[in-house]
Design a protein around this motif. Structure first.
Motif, PDB file in Angstrom:
ATOM      1  N   HIS A 269      -1.607   0.076 -43.197  1.00  0.00           N
ATOM      2  CA  HIS A 269      -0.790  -1.102 -42.903  1.00  0.00           C
ATOM      3  C   HIS A 269      -0.278  -1.067 -41.464  1.00  0.00           C
ATOM      4  O   HIS A 269      -0.234  -2.104 -40.787  1.00  0.00           O
ATOM      5  N   TYR A 270       0.097   0.108 -41.010  1.00  0.00           N
ATOM      6  CA  TYR A 270       0.546   0.284 -39.619  1.00  0.00           C
ATOM      7  C   TYR A 270      -0.566  -0.110 -38.649  1.00  0.00           C
ATOM      8  O   TYR A 270      -0.346  -0.882 -37.705  1.00  0.00           O
ATOM      9  N   ASP A 271      -1.764   0.406 -38.885  1.00  0.00           N
ATOM     10  CA  ASP A 271      -2.891   0.112 -37.993  1.00  0.00           C
ATOM     11  C   ASP A 271      -3.244  -1.370 -38.023  1.00  0.00           C
ATOM     12  O   ASP A 271      -3.542  -1.968 -36.978  1.00  0.00           O
ATOM     13  N   LEU A 272      -3.219  -1.972 -39.212  1.00  0.00           N
ATOM     14  CA  LEU A 272      -3.539  -3.395 -39.326  1.00  0.00           C
ATOM     15  C   LEU A 272      -2.510  -4.243 -38.587  1.00  0.00           C
ATOM     16  O   LEU A 272      -2.862  -5.227 -37.917  1.00  0.00           O
ATOM     17  N   LEU A 273      -1.258  -3.866 -38.673  1.00  0.00           N
ATOM     18  CA  LEU A 273      -0.204  -4.615 -37.994  1.00  0.00           C
ATOM     19  C   LEU A 273      -0.371  -4.550 -36.480  1.00  0.00           C
ATOM     20  O   LEU A 273      -0.195  -5.549 -35.772  1.00  0.00           O
ATOM     21  N   LEU A 274      -0.747  -3.388 -35.970  1.00  0.00           N
ATOM     22  CA  LEU A 274      -0.909  -3.233 -34.522  1.00  0.00           C
ATOM     23  C   LEU A 274      -2.113  -4.005 -33.985  1.00  0.00           C
ATOM     24  O   LEU A 274      -2.196  -4.257 -32.779  1.00  0.00           O
ATOM     25  N   LYS A 275      -3.044  -4.375 -34.858  1.00  0.00           N
ATOM     26  CA  LYS A 275      -4.202  -5.157 -34.428  1.00  0.00           C
ATOM     27  C   LYS A 275      -3.857  -6.628 -34.201  1.00  0.00           C
ATOM     28  O   LYS A 275      -4.652  -7.367 -33.609  1.00  0.00           O
ATOM     29  N   GLN A 276      -2.691  -7.048 -34.683  1.00  0.00           N
ATOM     30  CA  GLN A 276      -2.295  -8.446 -34.546  1.00  0.00           C
ATOM     31  C   GLN A 276      -1.732  -8.701 -33.144  1.00  0.00           C
ATOM     32  O   GLN A 276      -1.199  -7.804 -32.500  1.00  0.00           O
ATOM     33  N   GLU A 277      -1.859  -9.914 -32.689  1.00  0.00           N
ATOM     34  CA  GLU A 277      -1.328 -10.292 -31.376  1.00  0.00           C
ATOM     35  C   GLU A 277       0.147 -10.667 -31.528  1.00  0.00           C
ATOM     36  O   GLU A 277       0.526 -11.843 -31.532  1.00  0.00           O
ATOM     37  N   LEU A 278       0.971  -9.629 -31.665  1.00  0.00           N
ATOM     38  CA  LEU A 278       2.396  -9.812 -31.889  1.00  0.00           C
ATOM     39  C   LEU A 278       3.193  -9.005 -30.869  1.00  0.00           C
ATOM     40  O   LEU A 278       2.679  -8.069 -30.256  1.00  0.00           O
ATOM     41  N   ASP A 279       4.456  -9.363 -30.712  1.00  0.00           N
ATOM     42  CA  ASP A 279       5.362  -8.658 -29.797  1.00  0.00           C
ATOM     43  C   ASP A 279       5.966  -7.469 -30.546  1.00  0.00           C
ATOM     44  O   ASP A 279       7.033  -7.576 -31.146  1.00  0.00           O
ATOM     45  N   ILE A 280       5.262  -6.329 -30.519  1.00  0.00           N
ATOM     46  CA  ILE A 280       5.658  -5.162 -31.312  1.00  0.00           C
ATOM     47  C   ILE A 280       5.994  -3.975 -30.414  1.00  0.00           C
ATOM     48  O   ILE A 280       5.232  -3.632 -29.509  1.00  0.00           O
ATOM     49  N   GLU A 281       7.124  -3.365 -30.692  1.00  0.00           N
ATOM     50  CA  GLU A 281       7.478  -2.078 -30.099  1.00  0.00           C
ATOM     51  C   GLU A 281       7.383  -1.056 -31.228  1.00  0.00           C
ATOM     52  O   GLU A 281       8.208  -1.056 -32.144  1.00  0.00           O
ATOM     53  N   ALA A 282       6.349  -0.217 -31.187  1.00  0.00           N
ATOM     54  CA  ALA A 282       6.020   0.638 -32.327  1.00  0.00           C
ATOM     55  C   ALA A 282       6.352   2.099 -32.067  1.00  0.00           C
ATOM     56  O   ALA A 282       6.169   2.604 -30.957  1.00  0.00           O
ATOM     57  N   TYR A 283       6.814   2.767 -33.134  1.00  0.00           N
ATOM     58  CA  TYR A 283       7.124   4.189 -33.074  1.00  0.00           C
ATOM     59  C   TYR A 283       6.567   4.885 -34.318  1.00  0.00           C
ATOM     60  O   TYR A 283       6.781   4.421 -35.442  1.00  0.00           O
ATOM     61  N   LEU A 284       5.863   5.985 -34.096  1.00  0.00           N
ATOM     62  CA  LEU A 284       5.512   6.891 -35.182  1.00  0.00           C
ATOM     63  C   LEU A 284       6.594   7.961 -35.225  1.00  0.00           C
ATOM     64  O   LEU A 284       6.729   8.753 -34.292  1.00  0.00           O
ATOM     65  N   VAL A 285       7.372   7.963 -36.294  1.00  0.00           N
ATOM     66  CA  VAL A 285       8.539   8.841 -36.378  1.00  0.00           C
ATOM     67  C   VAL A 285       8.165  10.072 -37.197  1.00  0.00           C
ATOM     68  O   VAL A 285       7.968   9.992 -38.414  1.00  0.00           O
ATOM     69  N   GLN A 286       8.073  11.197 -36.525  1.00  0.00           N
ATOM     70  CA  GLN A 286       7.567  12.417 -37.146  1.00  0.00           C
ATOM     71  C   GLN A 286       8.428  12.891 -38.309  1.00  0.00           C
ATOM     72  O   GLN A 286       7.922  13.324 -39.342  1.00  0.00           O
ATOM     73  N   SER A 287       9.732  12.800 -38.170  1.00  0.00           N
ATOM     74  CA  SER A 287      10.636  13.346 -39.189  1.00  0.00           C
ATOM     75  C   SER A 287      10.940  12.366 -40.314  1.00  0.00           C
ATOM     76  O   SER A 287      11.657  12.703 -41.259  1.00  0.00           O
ATOM     77  N   LEU A 288      10.391  11.162 -40.235  1.00  0.00           N
ATOM     78  CA  LEU A 288      10.742  10.111 -41.193  1.00  0.00           C
ATOM     79  C   LEU A 288       9.805  10.102 -42.396  1.00  0.00           C
ATOM     80  O   LEU A 288       8.598   9.929 -42.240  1.00  0.00           O
ATOM     81  N   PRO A 289      10.324  10.268 -43.618  1.00  0.00           N
ATOM     82  CA  PRO A 289       9.495  10.095 -44.813  1.00  0.00           C
ATOM     83  C   PRO A 289       9.455   8.623 -45.209  1.00  0.00           C
ATOM     84  O   PRO A 289      10.263   7.819 -44.731  1.00  0.00           O
ATOM     85  N   HIS A 290       8.524   8.272 -46.088  1.00  0.00           N
ATOM     86  CA  HIS A 290       8.472   6.878 -46.542  1.00  0.00           C
ATOM     87  C   HIS A 290       9.691   6.552 -47.400  1.00  0.00           C
ATOM     88  O   HIS A 290      10.326   5.510 -47.224  1.00  0.00           O
ATOM     89  N   SER A 291       9.997   7.432 -48.331  1.00  0.00           N
ATOM     90  CA  SER A 291      11.164   7.266 -49.196  1.00  0.00           C
ATOM     91  C   SER A 291      12.183   8.360 -48.868  1.00  0.00           C
ATOM     92  O   SER A 291      11.959   9.184 -47.998  1.00  0.00           O
ATOM     93  N   ARG A 292      13.310   8.337 -49.570  1.00  0.00           N
ATOM     94  CA  ARG A 292      14.386   9.308 -49.317  1.00  0.00           C
ATOM     95  C   ARG A 292      14.742   9.336 -47.828  1.00  0.00           C
ATOM     96  O   ARG A 292      14.797  10.388 -47.194  1.00  0.00           O
ATOM     97  N   ASN A 293      14.983   8.136 -47.302  1.00  0.00           N
ATOM     98  CA  ASN A 293      15.133   7.983 -45.858  1.00  0.00           C
ATOM     99  C   ASN A 293      16.448   7.308 -45.479  1.00  0.00           C
ATOM    100  O   ASN A 293      16.533   6.643 -44.450  1.00  0.00           O
ATOM    101  N   ARG A 294      17.452   7.461 -46.301  1.00  0.00           N
ATOM    102  CA  ARG A 294      18.719   6.774 -46.047  1.00  0.00           C
ATOM    103  C   ARG A 294      19.271   7.120 -44.669  1.00  0.00           C
ATOM    104  O   ARG A 294      19.756   6.240 -43.951  1.00  0.00           O
ATOM    105  N   VAL A 295      19.221   8.397 -44.327  1.00  0.00           N
ATOM    106  CA  VAL A 295      19.683   8.852 -43.021  1.00  0.00           C
ATOM    107  C   VAL A 295      18.558   9.629 -42.358  1.00  0.00           C
ATOM    108  O   VAL A 295      17.984  10.536 -42.957  1.00  0.00           O
ATOM    109  N   ASN A 296      18.219   9.239 -41.134  1.00  0.00           N
ATOM    110  CA  ASN A 296      17.215   9.958 -40.358  1.00  0.00           C
ATOM    111  C   ASN A 296      17.602   9.831 -38.891  1.00  0.00           C
ATOM    112  O   ASN A 296      17.570   8.737 -38.325  1.00  0.00           O
ATOM    113  N   GLN A 297      17.990  10.915 -38.289  1.00  0.00           N
ATOM    114  CA  GLN A 297      18.537  10.876 -36.936  1.00  0.00           C
ATOM    115  C   GLN A 297      17.552  10.296 -35.932  1.00  0.00           C
ATOM    116  O   GLN A 297      17.925   9.467 -35.084  1.00  0.00           O
TER     117      GLN A 297
END
Length: 312
Positions: A269-297
């Motif tokens: 989904h991330y890759d598909l979104l980046l293929k679109q012609e949209l104004d996106i500022e993207a970050y791959l967050v190494q420490s971020l899980p998909h769930s259990r993510n209430r707080v992530n510095q």
């Protein structure tokens, strides 16, 4: 009133079973009807799976700093939670993911509240405080959100921003389709997407993994079901319409926060979104899980920078 439009209820299936039994006993060669009845029941079971709601719920929102907002969509209660600042300001609306709830957003809402934003979270059908749906679709959730947004004190809101996580991101993107309109769209600010889903087709493929040979039929049945459940579409929904960009194409600044190791949705989904012609500022967050993510510095620091550079 929530009614089944694409699937049968238990009573209809029971009538089919009893009728088949009578035919097989009373009519010569009637036992052939058993075969066709089994096919119909299998078809209905698969439709139920496609349009079923969540199997479990997360805890409902309970922070006393946010007030309960309630509205109604054709007899179905809609619940949101809102906190206003004392003066007119921008508002951020939070849409949670599958089997989650608004409660999971508490800490992230506090980030925006501390910086002067009104904040609001909405429970999807079958999640948090919201009632179950006989046939769950993202389209129903979008309609619910549009309705409850009418409960907002618009005189206090300058611009409105949205924050969607996982399925909530899919909902936020879908609201940008041209068939959806409202005061919120005329005053749209930015969109924050966290590990979003952007294509339902991929989800159905994963759901049908064990019966992949039936995928063409499942696609056909899913589209027919969507059109029955949503007659307002005029029967025009096609398979391509459940994926970005046909599902929705946001023409607003987008902050994309993607879990680098996403064990739920992966990178598709991330890759598909980046293929679109949209104004996106993207970050791959190494420490971020998909769930259990209430707080992530790491993620929260990026959010603060986005607020300071694009929202204030």
């Amino acid at each position: 009133m929530d009614r089944r439009k694409a699937t049968w209820d238990g009573y209809a299936i029971l009538i089919l079973a009893l009728t088949t039994l009578l035919i097989s006993v009373l009519v010569p060669y009637g036992y052939f009807s058993v075969f066709f009845s089994v096919l119909i029941i299998i078809y209905q079971v698969l439709l139920r799976i496609i349009f079923t709601g969540p199997s479990k719920r997360s805890a409902p929102f309970s922070d006393k700093e946010w007030n309960l907002v309630r509205s109604n969509n054709d007899g179905i209660d809609i619940y949101g939670f809102i906190n206003y600042q004392d003066e007119p300001s921008d508002m951020v609306v939070f849409i949670h993911g599958w089997q989650s709830s608004s409660e999971k957003y508490t800490e992230r809402m506090q980030i925006f509240r501390d910086r002067g934003f009104h904040t609001m979270a909405v429970d999807m059908r079958g999640h948090g405080m919201a009632p179950n749906a006989l046939e769950w679709t993202a389209g129903k959730v979008i309609q619910d959100i549009k309705i409850i947004l009418e409960e907002v004190d618009q005189e206090l809101v300058k611009k409105i921003h949205f924050y969607g996580h996982s399925l909530g991101g899919f909902i936020c993107i879908g609201m940008h389709h041209h068939r959806h309109s409202g005061w919120w769209k005329d005053n749209y600010g930015t969109l924050i997407l966290e590990s979003p889903m952007v294509a339902y087709s991929k989800i159905l493929e994963q759901m049908s993994n064990r019966i992949s040979f039936m995928l063409p039929l499942l696609k056909l049945w899913a589209v027919r079901g969507f059109n029955k459940i949503h007659p307002e579409l005029g029967g025009e929904l096609q398979w391509k319409d459940i994926d970005i960009p046909h599902w929705g194409s946001p023409k607003v600044p987008i902050l994309l926060l993607q879990a680098e190791n996403d064990t739920k949705l992966g990178r598709f989904h991330y890759d598909l979104l980046l293929k679109q012609e949209l104004d996106i500022e993207a970050y791959l967050v190494q420490s971020l899980p998909h769930s259990r993510n209430r707080v992530n510095q790491e993620r929260d620091e990026i959010i603060v920078k986005w607020i300071e550079s694009r929202m204030i």
